[in-house]
Design a protein around this motif. Sequence first.
Motif, PDB file in Angstrom:
ATOM      1  N   ARG A 112      34.594  44.381  37.164  1.00  0.00           N
ATOM      2  CA  ARG A 112      34.650  45.672  38.114  1.00  0.00           C
ATOM      3  C   ARG A 112      36.061  45.417  39.042  1.00  0.00           C
ATOM      4  NH1 ARG A 112      31.534  49.183  36.140  1.00  0.00           N
ATOM      5  NH2 ARG A 112      32.244  50.473  38.168  1.00  0.00           N
ATOM      6  N   LYS A 113      36.408  46.714  39.177  1.00  0.00           N
ATOM      7  CA  LYS A 113      37.691  46.805  39.774  1.00  0.00           C
ATOM      8  C   LYS A 113      37.332  47.509  41.630  1.00  0.00           C
ATOM      9  CE  LYS A 113      41.052  46.181  36.795  1.00  0.00           C
ATOM     10  NZ  LYS A 113      40.681  46.715  35.500  1.00  0.00           N
ATOM     11  N   GLU A 114      36.171  47.471  41.742  1.00  0.00           N
ATOM     12  CA  GLU A 114      35.997  48.141  43.298  1.00  0.00           C
ATOM     13  C   GLU A 114      36.263  46.994  44.366  1.00  0.00           C
ATOM     14  OE1 GLU A 114      34.043  48.245  40.655  1.00  0.00           O
ATOM     15  OE2 GLU A 114      32.828  50.110  40.679  1.00  0.00           O
ATOM     16  N   PRO A 115      36.853  47.324  45.387  1.00  0.00           N
ATOM     17  CA  PRO A 115      37.592  46.127  46.199  1.00  0.00           C
ATOM     18  C   PRO A 115      36.852  45.263  46.798  1.00  0.00           C
ATOM     19  CG  PRO A 115      37.863  48.560  47.117  1.00  0.00           C
ATOM     20  CD  PRO A 115      37.215  48.690  45.914  1.00  0.00           C
ATOM     21  N   HIS A 116      35.361  45.554  47.361  1.00  0.00           N
ATOM     22  CA  HIS A 116      34.656  44.576  47.750  1.00  0.00           C
ATOM     23  C   HIS A 116      33.793  43.735  46.716  1.00  0.00           C
ATOM     24  CE1 HIS A 116      34.701  47.609  50.898  1.00  0.00           C
ATOM     25  NE2 HIS A 116      34.631  46.480  51.950  1.00  0.00           N
ATOM     26  N   ILE A 117      33.742  44.219  45.585  1.00  0.00           N
ATOM     27  CA  ILE A 117      33.002  43.465  44.317  1.00  0.00           C
ATOM     28  C   ILE A 117      34.191  42.679  44.002  1.00  0.00           C
ATOM     29  CG2 ILE A 117      32.584  43.583  42.063  1.00  0.00           C
ATOM     30  CD1 ILE A 117      31.074  46.133  42.853  1.00  0.00           C
ATOM     31  N   SER A 118      35.511  42.954  43.968  1.00  0.00           N
ATOM     32  CA  SER A 118      36.700  42.009  43.397  1.00  0.00           C
ATOM     33  C   SER A 118      36.793  40.891  44.431  1.00  0.00           C
ATOM     34  CB  SER A 118      37.866  42.820  43.296  1.00  0.00           C
ATOM     35  OG  SER A 118      37.834  43.943  42.513  1.00  0.00           O
ATOM     36  N   ALA A 119      36.591  41.154  45.758  1.00  0.00           N
ATOM     37  CA  ALA A 119      36.842  40.144  46.693  1.00  0.00           C
ATOM     38  C   ALA A 119      35.781  39.273  46.760  1.00  0.00           C
ATOM     39  CB  ALA A 119      36.936  40.984  48.247  1.00  0.00           C
ATOM     40  N   LEU A 120      34.438  39.577  46.567  1.00  0.00           N
ATOM     41  CA  LEU A 120      33.468  38.854  46.367  1.00  0.00           C
ATOM     42  C   LEU A 120      33.550  37.717  45.261  1.00  0.00           C
ATOM     43  CD1 LEU A 120      30.459  37.944  47.597  1.00  0.00           C
ATOM     44  CD2 LEU A 120      29.637  39.403  45.581  1.00  0.00           C
ATOM     45  N   ARG A 121      33.919  38.210  44.189  1.00  0.00           N
ATOM     46  CA  ARG A 121      34.146  37.681  42.759  1.00  0.00           C
ATOM     47  C   ARG A 121      35.265  36.427  43.215  1.00  0.00           C
ATOM     48  NH1 ARG A 121      35.132  41.787  39.232  1.00  0.00           N
ATOM     49  NH2 ARG A 121      37.226  41.762  39.921  1.00  0.00           N
ATOM     50  N   LYS A 122      36.161  36.974  44.059  1.00  0.00           N
ATOM     51  CA  LYS A 122      37.459  35.954  44.257  1.00  0.00           C
ATOM     52  C   LYS A 122      36.737  35.009  45.301  1.00  0.00           C
ATOM     53  CE  LYS A 122      41.968  36.319  46.324  1.00  0.00           C
ATOM     54  NZ  LYS A 122      42.660  35.569  45.563  1.00  0.00           N
ATOM     55  N   VAL A 123      36.202  35.254  46.102  1.00  0.00           N
ATOM     56  CA  VAL A 123      35.569  34.195  47.095  1.00  0.00           C
ATOM     57  C   VAL A 123      34.582  33.314  46.522  1.00  0.00           C
ATOM     58  CG1 VAL A 123      33.579  35.259  48.395  1.00  0.00           C
ATOM     59  CG2 VAL A 123      35.363  34.083  49.585  1.00  0.00           C
ATOM     60  N   LEU A 124      33.771  33.946  45.617  1.00  0.00           N
ATOM     61  CA  LEU A 124      32.819  32.917  44.809  1.00  0.00           C
ATOM     62  C   LEU A 124      33.412  32.115  44.061  1.00  0.00           C
ATOM     63  CD1 LEU A 124      29.992  35.549  44.125  1.00  0.00           C
ATOM     64  CD2 LEU A 124      29.661  33.457  45.402  1.00  0.00           C
ATOM     65  N   PHE A 125      34.210  32.517  43.097  1.00  0.00           N
ATOM     66  CA  PHE A 125      34.695  31.837  41.923  1.00  0.00           C
ATOM     67  C   PHE A 125      36.010  31.000  42.295  1.00  0.00           C
ATOM     68  CE2 PHE A 125      31.508  34.338  40.119  1.00  0.00           C
ATOM     69  CZ  PHE A 125      30.909  33.537  39.327  1.00  0.00           C
ATOM     70  N   GLU A 126      36.417  31.095  43.480  1.00  0.00           N
ATOM     71  CA  GLU A 126      37.906  30.265  43.885  1.00  0.00           C
ATOM     72  C   GLU A 126      37.286  29.308  45.065  1.00  0.00           C
ATOM     73  OE1 GLU A 126      41.043  32.624  44.462  1.00  0.00           O
ATOM     74  OE2 GLU A 126      41.079  33.604  42.591  1.00  0.00           O
ATOM     75  N   GLU A 127      37.277  29.788  46.162  1.00  0.00           N
ATOM     76  CA  GLU A 127      36.837  29.050  47.468  1.00  0.00           C
ATOM     77  C   GLU A 127      35.504  28.360  47.420  1.00  0.00           C
ATOM     78  OE1 GLU A 127      37.708  31.834  50.618  1.00  0.00           O
ATOM     79  OE2 GLU A 127      37.482  30.139  52.182  1.00  0.00           O
ATOM     80  N   PHE A 128      34.367  29.151  47.099  1.00  0.00           N
ATOM     81  CA  PHE A 128      33.146  28.673  46.988  1.00  0.00           C
ATOM     82  C   PHE A 128      33.116  27.835  45.900  1.00  0.00           C
ATOM     83  CE2 PHE A 128      28.415  28.801  46.193  1.00  0.00           C
ATOM     84  CZ  PHE A 128      28.288  28.155  47.195  1.00  0.00           C
TER      85      PHE A 128
END
Length: 514
Positions: A112-128
């Motif tokens: 999904r390309k939506e900005p908040h969904i993309s940002a959550l994906r990034k924070v979950l699968f990188e930092e977290f």
Amino acid sequence: MSGGRRGLRARDLPDKEPGKKRDKREVRGTLSSALGEQALKEAAAAAWGRREPLSHEALALDPVPFCHGVIPSFIQGPGFLDGLQKELLSLDFHEKCNDLYKFKQSDDLKKRKEPHISALRKVLFEEFREWLSAVTQVELEPTIDLSCAKYEYTDALLCHDDELEGRRIAFILYLVPPWEKSDGGTLDLYSTDSHFQPQQVVKSLVPSWNSLAFFEVSPVSFHQVSEVLTEGKCRLSVSGWFHGPSVARPPRYIESLLPRSPHIPYDHEILYEWINPVYLDMDSQAQIQEEFEERSEILLKNFLKEEKFQLVCEALQKEDITWRTRGPPNKRCYKKAEEGNLPDVLMNCFEFFRSEALFLLLSNFTGLKLHFLASSDENEEGEEGRAADSTRHSSSKPKQGETNQEASSDADQVDQSKNDLHAEEGDAENSSSVPVCMGELRHWTTSHYTLVHDMQTAEFALDLLFFCGCEDWDAEYGGFTSYIAKAEDEELTWGTVGKKALQGICSYGICSFV
Ligand SMILES: O=C(O)CCC(=O)C(=O)O
Ligand SMILES: [Fe+2]
């Protein structure tokens, strides 16, 4: 074309500083700052590794009943979660409904390309993911496994363990309005027995806005989402799994079969005592057989004589029946009566269901060879569904002394090959050549269910269900039985007696003939 638009926008913007991002729409999700603290990370890793609890305002870890944690304020900064919630609620949701669950799920959030969904994906699968790898000491892969779920009034997900190749840590981020335990929708964690089978809920996590729960996926990670009980409340969550190297699992436990017994030698007098005489007429038996052979099922109304039925119903209300919950909850949850101290009329009723005369009558009703005297005129091609293939039963008469003997099987853990044996009933030496039956007196009420499960034995049997106490039953109450054809994975319809069913409504009884 897009190159042109990009060029035009660039000309409209003031000169940018080298290296500075220009896209004002980029949204960032920021992890709780406490998770960045080295000291907390080390304390968490030590506690997780030693299977010890940890209690910190930003993180709670608990090894009981299996290793899990809760981060009460997962994302920091105002506004992000509101934006995320809005994007999630505008996704397409699909109704997911079978015997195990009823809820709505979004499309895969992986792309999904939506900005908040993309940002959550990034924070979950990188930092977290990095943080969680450090805490759990599991090398978690960047594989993205993420979706959004909506549980509303009467939705639930029954007991399961999440086990699937490669899944190592499950996580759920809750975006819910103020929530109480009485709203249902808790994430319930089960204790397990020595066979890794779930026993009972020992901890319930009440979801709250911006809290994230996570747990290790293992042979004992049994959990459920309890039924949402409040109308108008939406339990929105984003959940998924971190994948990692697969770990060896113990073989799946195969539970012992319930004891079965051959018929009890009672002659046809017992039929006249119990059964509505219309069913004893030879013409109606022939008609019943015709319909049964056509449809593989038949409903026989007013089966018992009215006076016997009344006596049975009255006895069922008596307080001296001991009802025990029958699990394990990943397979079933209902009450079963202990047979030892049943009121006489119910004991007699059981004897009637197990009587030789009834075996013979059922042979006539169905065309199945449930008695050595029954003619074996049915089709030799295997029959589909639940109709017994009588050609697999020999016609040997049960020997005296063999009657009412219980054939119980080994309660210990056995492997799949033993399971397969049950399917091979063609063997003439097999003890199943004598028709046998098993029966239970069951009490079904709100939140009771049975689940289809991997280890169910594939065998041919005739199910006889005799119901009491469910006059004026409405399909909305649930409690129906559904059958699926072997090897078909088509979803079942929800058969649980849900909490929204009226209190006090229940049904009783089952007997199965093999
Ligand atoms: O939503 C939850 O709390 C748990 C969901 C879950 O167990 C699952 O999706 O497998
Ligand atoms: Fe789960």
